[in-house]
Design an enzyme around this catalytic site. Structure first.
Site, short mmCIF file in Angstrom:
data_model
loop_
_atom_site.label_atom_id
_atom_site.label_comp_id
_atom_site.label_asym_id
_atom_site.label_seq_id
_atom_site.Cartn_x
_atom_site.Cartn_y
_atom_site.Cartn_z
N CYS A 1 69.04 63.97 17.86
CA CYS A 1 68.40 64.24 19.15
C CYS A 1 68.14 65.73 19.32
O CYS A 1 68.83 66.57 18.75
CB CYS A 1 69.21 63.72 20.32
SG CYS A 1 69.60 61.97 20.26
N ARG B 1 66.46 67.03 12.66
CA ARG B 1 67.75 66.51 13.08
C ARG B 1 67.81 64.98 13.03
O ARG B 1 68.88 64.39 13.08
CB ARG B 1 68.07 66.97 14.51
CG ARG B 1 68.16 68.47 14.64
CD ARG B 1 68.02 68.92 16.08
NE ARG B 1 69.12 68.48 16.91
CZ ARG B 1 70.20 69.19 17.18
NH1 ARG B 1 70.34 70.38 16.63
NH2 ARG B 1 71.14 68.74 17.98
N TRP C 1 67.48 59.90 19.05
CA TRP C 1 68.02 59.05 17.99
C TRP C 1 68.86 58.00 18.68
O TRP C 1 69.84 58.32 19.34
CB TRP C 1 68.84 59.89 17.02
CG TRP C 1 69.23 59.21 15.74
CD1 TRP C 1 68.45 58.99 14.66
CD2 TRP C 1 70.53 58.69 15.41
NE1 TRP C 1 69.17 58.36 13.67
CE2 TRP C 1 70.45 58.16 14.11
CE3 TRP C 1 71.74 58.60 16.10
CZ2 TRP C 1 71.53 57.56 13.48
CZ3 TRP C 1 72.82 58.00 15.46
CH2 TRP C 1 72.71 57.50 14.17
N ASN D 1 71.33 65.03 25.33
CA ASN D 1 71.98 64.78 24.05
C ASN D 1 73.45 64.46 24.31
O ASN D 1 74.08 65.11 25.15
CB ASN D 1 71.92 66.01 23.13
CG ASN D 1 70.55 66.29 22.61
OD1 ASN D 1 69.62 65.51 22.80
ND2 ASN D 1 70.40 67.41 21.92
N GLY D 2 74.01 63.50 23.58
CA GLY D 2 75.42 63.18 23.75
C GLY D 2 75.62 61.74 24.17
O GLY D 2 74.71 60.90 24.07
N GLU E 1 79.49 63.96 -4.28
CA GLU E 1 78.31 64.59 -3.69
C GLU E 1 77.03 64.11 -4.36
O GLU E 1 76.03 63.85 -3.69
CB GLU E 1 78.45 66.11 -3.79
CG GLU E 1 77.19 66.92 -3.53
CD GLU E 1 76.70 66.86 -2.09
OE1 GLU E 1 75.64 67.46 -1.82
OE2 GLU E 1 77.34 66.23 -1.24
N LYS F 1 74.02 62.15 -2.33
CA LYS F 1 72.63 62.63 -2.25
C LYS F 1 71.65 61.57 -2.73
O LYS F 1 70.59 61.37 -2.13
CB LYS F 1 72.47 63.92 -3.08
CG LYS F 1 73.06 65.13 -2.43
CD LYS F 1 72.35 65.46 -1.13
CE LYS F 1 73.13 66.48 -0.31
NZ LYS F 1 74.35 65.95 0.30
N GLU G 1 71.49 58.71 -0.05
CA GLU G 1 70.98 59.02 1.29
C GLU G 1 69.49 59.32 1.33
O GLU G 1 68.86 59.13 2.36
CB GLU G 1 71.78 60.15 1.95
CG GLU G 1 71.59 61.54 1.40
CD GLU G 1 72.42 62.57 2.17
OE1 GLU G 1 72.52 62.48 3.40
OE2 GLU G 1 72.98 63.47 1.51
N HIS H 1 89.94 51.13 -14.15
CA HIS H 1 90.78 50.35 -13.26
C HIS H 1 89.92 49.48 -12.34
O HIS H 1 90.10 49.48 -11.12
CB HIS H 1 91.70 51.26 -12.45
CG HIS H 1 92.68 52.00 -13.30
ND1 HIS H 1 93.78 51.40 -13.88
CD2 HIS H 1 92.71 53.30 -13.70
CE1 HIS H 1 94.46 52.29 -14.58
NE2 HIS H 1 93.83 53.45 -14.50
N LYS I 1 70.59 65.07 11.04
CA LYS I 1 71.12 66.30 10.44
C LYS I 1 72.45 66.69 11.05
O LYS I 1 73.42 66.96 10.37
CB LYS I 1 70.10 67.43 10.62
CG LYS I 1 70.55 68.78 10.05
CD LYS I 1 70.68 68.73 8.55
CE LYS I 1 71.00 70.10 7.96
NZ LYS I 1 71.25 70.02 6.51
#
Length: 602
Positions: free
Chosen positions: A2, A27, A74, A100-101, A475, A479, A482, A498, A597
């Protein structure tokens, strides 16, 4: 996640709002809207989907005015619909608000307001604030907002306009970032510096519970705050000729490392100078236990730091996922400290863990990229990464900045303890070389793109590594999934047999991170396990290692460096591989689906 933009001044507001929203769009969002006021008349336009959809709706509409607010949303409460898009309004369409929030007690507030006769048009938690302002309005918007925020619980950054008290924007925040842009004859409010930079580099960060009032030629807040200067320029926030922000930011990784270490290395003393830690230097000498707390990519940086601190600083260090950390019962005492790591400095789970530790009297340090962020202001001390703006949702250069700072902090802590001058010099000297070595890795981008073309039809990938490069396996997998939406998992090389080895066949490639280090022979054994099951293997190996070619299908070489610093080089090919895979598959690289983001809600 947002974004808010508000403007009041002597310019036409619509182009400023749209440009500000565009700069915040990295974002993550799924709808957008603007409200513009001229005199006591206003125009509200909202749209679902990309910002371009909003711009199309605005075409042909005559919109004039010098005051306005805009938002990209969002979805959290309520689906992706035009009614749920911001700005929201009250029953009489006199109060317009962006937020926002999350308002935690919105359900009970909404039920009460409905009983009192208020009509709601959305499914959001935000709309309750509009109706509360309508309920309490006394002719003065800021005083009404002050009364309204006493009723709500949760996180918020808001900007409000009222037709009944025009010629002002009222803004307030609690646990969600919000800053003011200060220019000669105009003022802005935004949740991201990128939106402020279009008009000014002078900003004031609001603190929790503060209310700001912006007027055409004046502004005030509840207490005087120093004006700061944003270190980024508008040019730094642009693509600079690259097709995507992510590729630009990957190619800025050497610069990010260089910016992080510039002026902080003291090679002749085998030490570093971290001004942000000087005020707590004596307390740090007594620390025996250290938590590194973060989310997502920042957590993988913390995992690298955990090994650095254990091996070189002589501290019992443990990386923890922020969203779980505060729910664990930890052994805490005066010899415990915590380092909180966040690119934005506004990550909700990380901030919640930070606040919990502060309540318990624990020394709290921070690593962040954003000056004036909530984390930067709430920690006892910390170090900025200086990575500059990062627009792509998938973090790349900020990850390198974080590892650079963790390496320096390892030297800082180590030299306070038993790290020798010789070892300190060796680490600092090798760290100074990393930016040049990183540029060498980027020269391999064309061959990494070819590898992506070779492997683009595969749907599943293992990423394996050990010791310092186990977090890099995590990581690399993150990447790839996503931004390319492929199934990828990072795993410790020794754990493969295992259970996970059951998945390996000719259709399940493995990316093996195996530089020539203390666990290289173990990694070779793990690679052999994969090859024995006909699994294709891509190796990330140290230059000069010709033997590895006989064992794997493809090799990406990185320069030799100190073992603890290899993650800074080994991760770069994985960032490029993920990028090229996503491009080849036709995905929106900078704004992957379902992601944001800055994750400012828990």
């Amino acid at each position: 996640m947002c974004g808010i933009v508000g403007y009041i001044g002597d310019k036409e507001v619509l182009p400023i709002l749209i440009e500000g929203l565009r700069r915040e769009s990295y974002r993550g969002y799924d709808s957008s809207g603007v409200f513009i006021l001229k005199g006591k008349e206003g125009i509200l336009v909202r749209s679902v989907g990309k910002l371009e959809n909003l711009e199309k709706k605005l075409e042909g509409i005559k919109i004039e005015g010098n005051i306005g607010i805009g938002h990209i949303r969002w979805a959290t409460h309520g689906g992706v619909t035009e009614d749920n898009a911001h700005p929201h309004f009250d029953c009489k369409k006199e109060v317009f608000l962006v937020h926002n929030g999350i308002i935690e007690n919105y359900k009970e507030l909404k039920e009460k307001l409905i009983e009192e006769g208020h009509n709601f048009t959305s499914e959001t938690d935000t709309e309750v604030m509009c109706h509360l302002i309508e309920k309490y309005f006394n002719g003065n918007l800021e005083e009404t907002v002050r009364k309204m925020i006493k009723e709500i619980r949760g996180a918020y950054a808001i900007a409000v306009i009222s037709k009944k008290d025009p010629q002002k924007i009222v803004a307030a925040r609690m646990s969600s970032p919000l800053l003011l842009g200060i220019n000669k004859d105009e003022f802005l409010v935004a949740s991201d510096p990128a939106a402020i930079l279009i008009r000014t580099r002078q900003v004031i960060n609001l603190d929790d519970g503060e209310i700001a009032v912006l007027k055409p030629n004046d502004f005030f807040i509840l207490k005087e705050k120093p004006i700061q200067l944003i270190e980024w320029t508008p040019e730094e926030a642009e693509k600079g000729g690259y097709p995507h922000f992510m590729l630009k930011e990957i190619f800025e990784e050497p610069e990010a490392i260089e910016n992080a270490i510039r002026g902080r290395l003291i090679p002749e003393e085998g030490n570093v100078k971290l001004g942000g830690l000087e005020n707590v230097e004596d307390r740090l000498r007594e620390i025996k236990r250290l938590f590194l707390v973060a989310c997502g990519t920042s957590f993988y940086a913390a995992k690298v730091g955990e090994i650095m601190f254990q091996e070189y600083a002589g501290i019992d260090a443990k990386a923890e996922v922020a969203s779980e950390f505060r729910y664990k019962k930890q052994a805490l005492d005066e010899n415990t400290a915590a380092i909180f790591i966040s690119q934005s400095g506004e990550t909700a789970d990380t901030l919640a863990a930070l606040r919990e530790m502060k309540k318990k009297g624990i020394l709290c340090l921070g690593i962040t990229n954003v000056v004036g962020s909530s984390q930067a202001r709430e920690t006892d001390a910390g170090v900025y990464t200086r990575s500059g703006p990062e627009a792509a949702v998938a973090a790349t250069k900020s990850f390198l900045g974080q590892i650079s700072v963790l390496a320096m902090m390892t030297v800082f802590f180590g030299r306070q303890r038993e790290m020798s001058l010789v070892m300190g010099k060796r680490i600092v000297t090798e760290l100074a070389k990393i930016p040049v070595l990183a540029k060498e890795v980027l020269k391999k981008a064309p061959e990494i793109e070819k590898l992506a073309k070779k492997y683009k039809e595969f749907k599943n990938f293992w990423f394996i590594g050990r010791k310092y490069n186990f977090p890099i396996a995590l990581e690399g997998a993150l990447k790839l999934k996503e931004i390319s939406y492929l199934h990828a998992e990072g795993i410790c090389g020794g754990e493969l047999k295992h259970g996970s080895l059951a998945l390996v066949d000719e259709n399940f490639p493995t990316v093996a991170i195996c530089p020539s280090d203390s666990v290289y022979d173990k990694m070779v054994s793990n690679i052999q396990e994969v090859k024995a099951r006909n699994g294709p293997v891509i190796a990330v190996a140290t230059e000069g290692n010709e033997e590895i070619k006989k064992l794997v299908d493809d090799v990406i070489y990185i320069p030799k460096t100190l073992e603890m610093l290899t993650p800074m080089l080994s991760v770069m090919p994985l960032h490029l591989f993920a990028y090229y895979m996503a491009v080849l598959l036709g995905h929106d690289v900078d704004k992957p689906r379902n992601l944001a983001k800055s994750v400012t809600v828990e």
